[in-house]
Enzyme design. Sequence first.
Site, PDB file in Angstrom:
ATOM      1  N   ASP A  41       0.845  -1.198   0.000  1.00  0.00           N
ATOM      2  CA  ASP A  41       0.000   0.000   0.000  1.00  0.00           C
ATOM      3  C   ASP A  41       0.876   1.243   0.000  1.00  0.00           C
ATOM      4  O   ASP A  41       2.004   1.209   0.487  1.00  0.00           O
ATOM      5  CB  ASP A  41      -0.854   0.068   1.274  1.00  0.00           C
ATOM      6  CG  ASP A  41      -1.709  -1.153   1.448  1.00  0.00           C
ATOM      7  OD1 ASP A  41      -2.084  -1.762   0.436  1.00  0.00           O
ATOM      8  OD2 ASP A  41      -1.987  -1.499   2.612  1.00  0.00           O
TER       9      ASP A  41
HETATM   10  N1  URA Z   1      -0.901  -6.039   3.841  1.00  0.00           N
HETATM   11  C1  URA Z   1      -1.406  -4.792   3.881  1.00  0.00           C
HETATM   12  O1  URA Z   1      -2.424  -4.558   4.504  1.00  0.00           O
HETATM   13  N2  URA Z   1      -0.748  -3.831   3.242  1.00  0.00           N
HETATM   14  C2  URA Z   1       0.384  -4.023   2.559  1.00  0.00           C
HETATM   15  O2  URA Z   1       0.944  -3.085   1.990  1.00  0.00           O
HETATM   16  C3  URA Z   1       0.894  -5.326   2.517  1.00  0.00           C
HETATM   17  C4  URA Z   1       0.229  -6.313   3.164  1.00  0.00           C
END
Ligand code: URA
Length: 241
Positions: A103
Amino acid sequence: MERLQKYLARAGVAARRDAEQLILAGRVKVNGKVVKELGFKVSDRDVVEVDGRIVKPEKLVYILMYKPAGYITTVDDPFGRPTVLSLLAGKVKERVFPVGRLDMNTEGLLILTNDGDLAMALTHPKHQVPKTYLALVRGTPNRAKLKELERGVLLEDGYTAPAKVNFKKPEGKNSWIEITIHEGRKRQVRRMFKKIGHPVLKLIRTRIAFLTGYGLKKGSFRYLTPAEVLKLKRLVNSNRG
Ligand code: URA
């Protein structure tokens, strides 16, 4: 030796399907002769032309980056936000892409490569590549809550597979928890902690299989060694069930 359409795809001419169309249309020559046969095998020593232009596959490169928060892992962004590729600009000439996603607000380890086969294998759930995250979560989850995460919780897209979960340390009223998962569903770690009532405040990916961020500063990257690449390939081959 590899199939001509794969060679063309590796050379960035077109995706494999479209490369097949180029071959069938008679636009591809090998060593000066038009080849219309899809199964035709070539090696890097052959001279391949498309519409009279010589094309060559790029060297395969494998990069481990420490992604800072605030960068997105998609290659293009309609909103013009900075992408992880901008951190490689001017330093890596091959057209690499991120393996899986982090993310925008997650930081930590990310592999980038132009090796489509390895990228696909690493992200396929059947290969069970473990990914470890450190999450700062709101409040202090009790042991029962952490056990729930370990066993699997029900999200909108089904139960999560068993995970490894360790309480690391408190930070004020909040807690640092380490979690290792083998899947890569969208926002999975954030959704898992939200489900048990302890939303994530900060998320860092600290490990992908045997790769750690040792020596990597935020925003920096290094090339994987040939031994590390081999180990990754072995890992996905040995889990091919
Ligand atoms: N899980 C998440 O919630 N975000 C990420 O960036 C990677 C794994």
